[in-house]
Scaffold this motif. Structure first.
Motif, PDB file in Angstrom:
ATOM      1  N   ILE A  60       0.685  -1.323   0.093  1.00 36.48           N
ATOM      2  CA  ILE A  60      -0.543   0.175  -0.337  1.00 36.48           C
ATOM      3  C   ILE A  60       1.057   1.219   0.190  1.00 36.48           C
ATOM      4  CG2 ILE A  60      -1.960   1.325   1.334  1.00 36.48           C
ATOM      5  CD1 ILE A  60      -3.136  -1.919   2.225  1.00 36.48           C
ATOM      6  N   GLY A  63       2.440   1.609  -3.115  1.00 34.07           N
ATOM      7  CA  GLY A  63       0.915   2.015  -3.783  1.00 34.07           C
ATOM      8  C   GLY A  63       0.723   3.026  -4.147  1.00 34.07           C
ATOM      9  N   LEU A  64       0.859   3.979  -2.910  1.00 32.03           N
ATOM     10  CA  LEU A  64       0.066   5.665  -2.256  1.00 32.03           C
ATOM     11  C   LEU A  64       1.508   6.188  -3.334  1.00 32.03           C
ATOM     12  CD1 LEU A  64      -0.541   7.996  -0.708  1.00 32.03           C
ATOM     13  CD2 LEU A  64       0.697   7.137   0.819  1.00 32.03           C
ATOM     14  N   VAL A  67       1.170   6.091  -6.869  1.00 34.01           N
ATOM     15  CA  VAL A  67      -0.082   7.177  -7.166  1.00 34.01           C
ATOM     16  C   VAL A  67      -0.257   8.822  -6.824  1.00 34.01           C
ATOM     17  CG1 VAL A  67      -2.516   8.588  -6.470  1.00 34.01           C
ATOM     18  CG2 VAL A  67      -2.392   5.780  -6.909  1.00 34.01           C
ATOM     19  N   LEU A 137       0.641  -3.027  -7.481  1.00 33.43           N
ATOM     20  CA  LEU A 137       1.365  -2.022  -8.249  1.00 33.43           C
ATOM     21  C   LEU A 137       0.088  -1.290  -9.605  1.00 33.43           C
ATOM     22  CD1 LEU A 137       4.609  -2.198  -6.464  1.00 33.43           C
ATOM     23  CD2 LEU A 137       2.482  -1.123  -5.645  1.00 33.43           C
ATOM     24  N   TYR A 139      -2.549  -1.773 -10.539  1.00 27.37           N
ATOM     25  CA  TYR A 139      -3.863  -1.345 -10.827  1.00 27.37           C
ATOM     26  C   TYR A 139      -4.087  -0.389  -9.636  1.00 27.37           C
ATOM     27  CZ  TYR A 139      -4.843  -6.756 -12.169  1.00 27.37           C
ATOM     28  OH  TYR A 139      -4.597  -7.534 -12.761  1.00 27.37           O
ATOM     29  N   TYR A 140      -3.160  -0.091  -8.976  1.00 24.84           N
ATOM     30  CA  TYR A 140      -3.847   2.037  -8.454  1.00 24.84           C
ATOM     31  C   TYR A 140      -3.568   2.713  -9.522  1.00 24.84           C
ATOM     32  CZ  TYR A 140      -2.737  -0.150  -3.423  1.00 24.84           C
ATOM     33  OH  TYR A 140      -2.964  -0.366  -2.251  1.00 24.84           O
ATOM     34  N   MET A 144      -6.276   4.848 -10.664  1.00 24.29           N
ATOM     35  CA  MET A 144      -6.162   6.225 -10.213  1.00 24.29           C
ATOM     36  C   MET A 144      -7.347   7.913 -10.176  1.00 24.29           C
ATOM     37  SD  MET A 144      -2.388   8.650 -10.711  1.00 24.29           S
ATOM     38  CE  MET A 144      -3.324   9.274 -12.419  1.00 24.29           C
ATOM     39  N   TRP A 148      -8.819   9.073  -4.461  1.00 24.21           N
ATOM     40  CA  TRP A 148      -9.064   8.471  -3.051  1.00 24.21           C
ATOM     41  C   TRP A 148     -10.199   7.631  -2.809  1.00 24.21           C
ATOM     42  CZ3 TRP A 148      -3.562   8.875  -2.329  1.00 24.21           C
ATOM     43  CH2 TRP A 148      -2.951   9.575  -3.028  1.00 24.21           C
ATOM     44  N   PHE A 151      -7.992   4.506  -4.409  1.00 24.53           N
ATOM     45  CA  PHE A 151      -7.718   4.203  -3.727  1.00 24.53           C
ATOM     46  C   PHE A 151      -7.219   3.168  -2.250  1.00 24.53           C
ATOM     47  CE2 PHE A 151      -3.721   4.087  -0.402  1.00 24.53           C
ATOM     48  CZ  PHE A 151      -2.947   3.945  -1.563  1.00 24.53           C
ATOM     49  N   LEU A 154      -9.233  -0.246  -3.382  1.00 28.36           N
ATOM     50  CA  LEU A 154      -8.324  -1.440  -3.985  1.00 28.36           C
ATOM     51  C   LEU A 154      -7.535  -1.592  -2.938  1.00 28.36           C
ATOM     52  CD1 LEU A 154      -6.977  -0.036  -7.272  1.00 28.36           C
ATOM     53  CD2 LEU A 154      -8.022  -1.085  -7.477  1.00 28.36           C
ATOM     54  N   SER A 155      -7.087  -0.536  -1.717  1.00 31.18           N
ATOM     55  CA  SER A 155      -6.197  -1.084  -0.740  1.00 31.18           C
ATOM     56  C   SER A 155      -6.821  -2.091   0.099  1.00 31.18           C
ATOM     57  CB  SER A 155      -5.726   0.104  -0.114  1.00 31.18           C
ATOM     58  OG  SER A 155      -4.979   0.717  -0.731  1.00 31.18           O
TER      59      SER A 155
END
Length: 209
Positions: A60, A63-64, A67, A137, A139-140, A144, A148, A151, A154-155
């Motif tokens: 995550i 991924g953050l 994004v 990753l 997929y984030y 997008m 959020w 996000f 997905l998380s």
């Protein structure tokens, strides 16, 4: 992209994360160490879940970062951004397909004995935490444009799929299912993940509405 298309991305992401969690490297070490340390079923599953949370947590965080980088670049890239995201997913997918002969060996942590339970837990949690689910990753980036909220969703998908996969297969092995028939996962996981990424990448590039 509309909400229906995003739902398909989330569903595909769940399948990818669950399949990744089905790899023996994500549950068999906990079974082997748990038996060696004479842990109860509950304790073994608890350590498995703890390591899974670390595994998901680092994914995550990555991924953050991805994004945030995408959001910074999106204004300057304008209408071609979805092509870049789709192309990136296809490229990563092709990488997985070409890497499909890679063997997933069990980590050293599962082949050692430990002087204390604390050392065993620390080794298992650390090794899995430092091996994020890199296949998830992209997929984030694909979600997008939904902001959020996407996000966070997905998380949640990643966490649910990973926890479910790890706990289910650990439980089955502890219950005595020695032959879970998951050899095909090790053989074809890279190919399946690669094909899924390629298909989603093409959809992101060509089906944006």
């Amino acid at each position: 992209m509309n909400s229906t298309f995003f739902a398909s991305i989330a569903a595909t992401g769940f399948a990818v994360a669950f399949l990744h969690a089905a790899l023996p490297t994500h549950w068999l070490p906990f079974v082997l160490v748990g038996r060696a340390q004479k842990w109860s079923t509950g304790r073994t599953l608890g350590v498995t879940l703890l390591a899974g949370l670390g595994h998901v947590g680092l994914t995550i965080v990555l991924g953050l970062a991805l994004v945030m980088a995408g959001l910074a670049l999106q204004p300057s890239l304008g209408g071609i951004f979805h092509w870049i995201v789709g192309g990136l997913m296809v490229a990563v997918g092709l990488f997985y397909v070409f890497r499909s002969r890679h063997s997933h060996a069990l980590p050293e942590a599962s082949r050692r004995t430990y002087a204390s339970d604390r050392a065993a837990v620390a080794a298992l949690v650390t090794l899995l935490t430092l091996s994020p689910c890199e296949a998830f990753l992209p997929y984030y980036l694909a979600g997008m444009e939904h902001g959020w909220q996407a996000f966070l969703l997905l998380s949640g998908v990643l966490m649910a799929a990973t926890a479910a996969g790890m706990l289910i297969f650990t439980s089955l092995s502890l219950a005595g299912f020695q032959r879970l028939g998951l050899g095909w996962v090790e053989r074809y996981e890279q190919t399946i993940l690669g094909v899924a990424l390629i298909l989603v990448g093409l959809a992101v590039a060509f089906l944006k509405t």
